[in-house]
Structures are given as structure tokens and as C-alpha cells.
Motif scaffolding. Structure first.
Motif, mmCIF file in Angstrom:
data_model
loop_
_atom_site.group_PDB
_atom_site.id
_atom_site.type_symbol
_atom_site.label_atom_id
_atom_site.label_comp_id
_atom_site.label_asym_id
_atom_site.label_seq_id
_atom_site.Cartn_x
_atom_site.Cartn_y
_atom_site.Cartn_z
ATOM 1 N N PHE A 131 1.887 -8.019 6.079
ATOM 2 C CA PHE A 131 1.093 -6.246 5.776
ATOM 3 C C PHE A 131 -0.585 -6.621 5.886
ATOM 4 C CE2 PHE A 131 4.463 -7.391 2.219
ATOM 5 C CZ PHE A 131 5.667 -7.157 2.919
ATOM 6 N N ILE A 132 -0.906 -5.494 5.653
ATOM 7 C CA ILE A 132 -2.630 -5.354 5.804
ATOM 8 C C ILE A 132 -2.937 -4.193 4.200
ATOM 9 C CG2 ILE A 132 -4.168 -4.275 6.261
ATOM 10 C CD1 ILE A 132 -2.296 -3.819 8.973
ATOM 11 N N VAL A 133 -4.073 -5.623 3.554
ATOM 12 C CA VAL A 133 -3.564 -5.004 1.822
ATOM 13 C C VAL A 133 -5.198 -5.213 1.236
ATOM 14 C CG1 VAL A 133 -1.719 -6.235 1.941
ATOM 15 C CG2 VAL A 133 -3.950 -7.281 1.263
ATOM 16 N N THR A 205 2.969 -0.148 4.305
ATOM 17 C CA THR A 205 1.980 -1.951 3.690
ATOM 18 C C THR A 205 0.980 -2.076 4.797
ATOM 19 O OG1 THR A 205 3.697 -2.729 4.672
ATOM 20 C CG2 THR A 205 3.800 -2.594 2.757
ATOM 21 N N LEU A 211 -1.016 -3.851 -2.422
ATOM 22 C CA LEU A 211 0.074 -4.008 -2.749
ATOM 23 C C LEU A 211 0.220 -3.392 -4.545
ATOM 24 C CD1 LEU A 211 1.373 -7.010 -0.785
ATOM 25 C CD2 LEU A 211 1.786 -4.443 -0.066
ATOM 26 N N TRP A 234 -6.689 -12.123 7.570
ATOM 27 C CA TRP A 234 -5.472 -9.968 7.066
ATOM 28 C C TRP A 234 -4.683 -10.893 5.647
ATOM 29 C CZ3 TRP A 234 -1.508 -9.018 8.940
ATOM 30 C CH2 TRP A 234 -1.117 -9.358 10.087
ATOM 31 N N ASN A 237 -5.008 -12.765 2.861
ATOM 32 C CA ASN A 237 -4.998 -12.029 2.257
ATOM 33 C C ASN A 237 -3.969 -11.516 1.283
ATOM 34 O OD1 ASN A 237 -7.265 -12.563 1.983
ATOM 35 N ND2 ASN A 237 -8.477 -11.071 2.729
ATOM 36 N N SER A 238 -3.169 -10.674 2.335
ATOM 37 C CA SER A 238 -1.507 -10.078 2.094
ATOM 38 C C SER A 238 -1.151 -11.124 1.318
ATOM 39 C CB SER A 238 -1.204 -9.338 3.407
ATOM 40 O OG SER A 238 -0.269 -10.186 3.982
ATOM 41 N N GLN A 241 -2.369 -11.759 -2.030
ATOM 42 C CA GLN A 241 -1.584 -10.415 -2.983
ATOM 43 C C GLN A 241 -0.308 -10.005 -3.272
ATOM 44 O OE1 GLN A 241 -2.735 -5.843 -2.631
ATOM 45 N NE2 GLN A 241 -4.713 -7.096 -2.590
#
Length: 276
Positions: A131-133, A205, A211, A234, A237-238, A241
Motif C-alpha cells: 500500500f502507498i499511504v 490503496t 488508509l 513507504w 509506513n503503510s 498505519q
């Protein structure tokens, strides 16, 4: 006698999904049931889960399988994400006992969607769903899926792989060029059409937006969300989160690991989580 049982269990078996697609599985070990779900391009004989199963088989009865369109599994068209959830459901139902699930990369996203759909999953472990959030990397191009579909329909499998590696994974162009010279490139090209499946599973996503706590309301099971301490920012971080938006989740950072996580490092954490 134990060796004979292991040999017999490790044979290829098939389960029939709801739409009639035959899904190839291999089962090894003894103990509580655990199903491993592969990410993009991977199947039972190509990817990390076979080695991981061997690390886990003393503690669990481990099932690995070829996702549809890969290995020995069928590929009934047209594709829908719901069909892959039904594939996993057919595997879980064939075990007829309490079953936990581990997924890696887009396989983690698939496992998450399956839990959200209400599959009877006892516990869930997810390693680096892609995922890239936030803005720690560029979001996926708006036409990313469309480009993959165009390349696939025209038989340009090499371009599918290159686009996935550069735009999806974020690898530099020179790294992707070098990959073309490796023996595994031929296998990647053969599996290229299934990249669309992974992209559809990931949905929205990859846009760089946070998210939503409402995205997976059906995921109530205890969940371990894992990332590598040396993975791209990244990716870390995803997963941090994700652990905050799921109601019953914790995050674990595996020291020294990247997205190519080592089974010997990962296995003890999965044993600890699924056994307690």
C-alpha cells in the motif's frame, strides 16, 4: 512412520473453487492448520513460501497453493477478485478445522480482503502489503492498470513485467534492465498476465492517501502486521498505519529485513504469534 506421512501429505492435491476452477495445493507438517498466500508472480515452486513452509512444518500443518493462473492451478475467465477469495475459501473448507492465514505482499492484501469477506480465519498475519499511504514515494500512475491491460492483451509480457517493476515496485530502470539478463526473467514473463489480478486486489490503496478505518470493517480477527526494518520507508509506513486502522492488530518490525524477508527470520515470529 512420520517421514511417510510427510511425504504423503506433500503431494499435490486439488480443491475445486466455487466457479469450478481447480486450485493446486501442497500440505506439509503436523499441528494446527496454516495457509500461506503468495504475492505477485509467485507460486508453490517459485517464491518464498515453499521455504517458509519448511521452517513452519514442525509446528503447523502448512498448506501452500498456486493462486489461479499460476503453476498447476486453473485460470477461469473473466477474472474477479471475488473468485480468488473463493479459492482461499475452498482451501480453508477442505481442511475442516480452525485455520490461520499468512500473506505476503499482494498476497497479504488478498488475505486481508478474504478476512473482510467473512472467511473463517482464526488468526491473520500480513507481511508488507504494498500500500502507498503517504508522500514517501510517488503514487501509482493513474493509467497503471490500463497500461498493464494493454500490454497483456497485445502479448507484450516483457513490458508488463517492466511496468510492474518500475511503476509498481518502484525499482530504478537500470535494475529492471539487469533483471532481463537473469534466468528468472523467463518465468516472470510467463506469469505476467496475473499481475493484473494483483493490481485489482490492491484497488485504490496505491494513491498515496491514508488508509480508512472503514475499508475493512469485517476484519475482526487478531492480526499481526509485519514490515522489515530495512524495507523502503513507504512500505514501513503503510504497515504501521494498517495496524492502526484494524481493530485487533499489532505491528512488528523485523530487524534487518527487507521486502525479500528471510524465512528463517520470519518463521519464529509467525510461530510465536499463531501458537499463543
Amino acid at each position: 512412520m512420520n517421514c511417510s506421512r510427510l511425504k504423503r501429505n506433500s503431494m499435490t492435491n486439488f480443491v475445486k473453487s466455487k466457479d469450478g476452477t481447480q486450485i493446486a495445493t501442497t500440505r506439509v507438517g503436523r499441528g494446527p492448520h496454516l495457509v500461506l498466500v503468495d504475492g505477485a508472480f509467485c507460486h508453490r515452486k517459485f517464491g518464498p513460501n515453499e521455504a517458509l513452509a519448511n521452517q513452519l512444518k514442525k509446528d503447523f500443518t502448512v498448506t501452500i497453493y498456486d493462486r489461479r493462473g499460476r503453476g498447476e492451478s486453473g485460470n477461469t475467465l473473466p477474472y474477479k477478485v471475488e473468485r480468488e477469495i473463493e479459492d482461499l475459501e475452498a482451501i480453508i473448507n477442505s481442511l475442516d478445522q480452525s485455520v490461520s492465514v499468512y500473506g505476503i505482499s499482494s498476497g497479504a492484501a488478498l488475505a486481508l480482503e478474504a478476512a473482510n469477506a467473512g472467511l473463517p480465519i482464526h488468526k491473520l498475519a500480513l507481511y508488507e502489503a504494498p500500500f502507498i499511504v503517504d508522500d514517501s514515494r510517488k503514487p501509482l500512475r493513474d493509467d497503471y492498470l490500463e497500461r498493464l491491460q494493454t500490454y497483456t492483451e497485445s502479448g507484450q509480457n516483457g513490458k508488463v513485467v517492466s511496468s510492474f517493476m518500475k511503476d509498481g515496485v518502484g525499482l530504478p530502470g537500470f535494475v529492471v534492465f539487469m533483471m532481463r539478463l537473469m534466468p528468472s526473467w523467463k518465468k516472470l514473463r510467463k506469469l505476467a498476465p496475473t499481475v493484473i489480478y494483483d493490481t485489482l486486489i490492491l484497488g485504490e490503496t496505491g494513491t498515496g492517501k491514508p488508509l480508512s478505518a472503514d475499508k475493512w470493517p469485517g476484519v475482526k480477527v487478531e492480526t499481526l502486521v509485519i514490515s522489515g526494518s530495512k524495507s523502503e520507508k513507504w512500505a514501513q509506513n503503510s504497515m504501521k498505519q494498517l495496524a492502526t486502522v484494524l481493530p485487533n492488530a499489532n505491528h512488528l518490525s523485523l530487524r534487518g529485513q527487507t521486502h525479500m524477508v528471510k524465512p528463517k527470520v520470519l518463521a519464529p515470529e509467525l510461530i510465536r504469534f499463531f501458537s499463543r
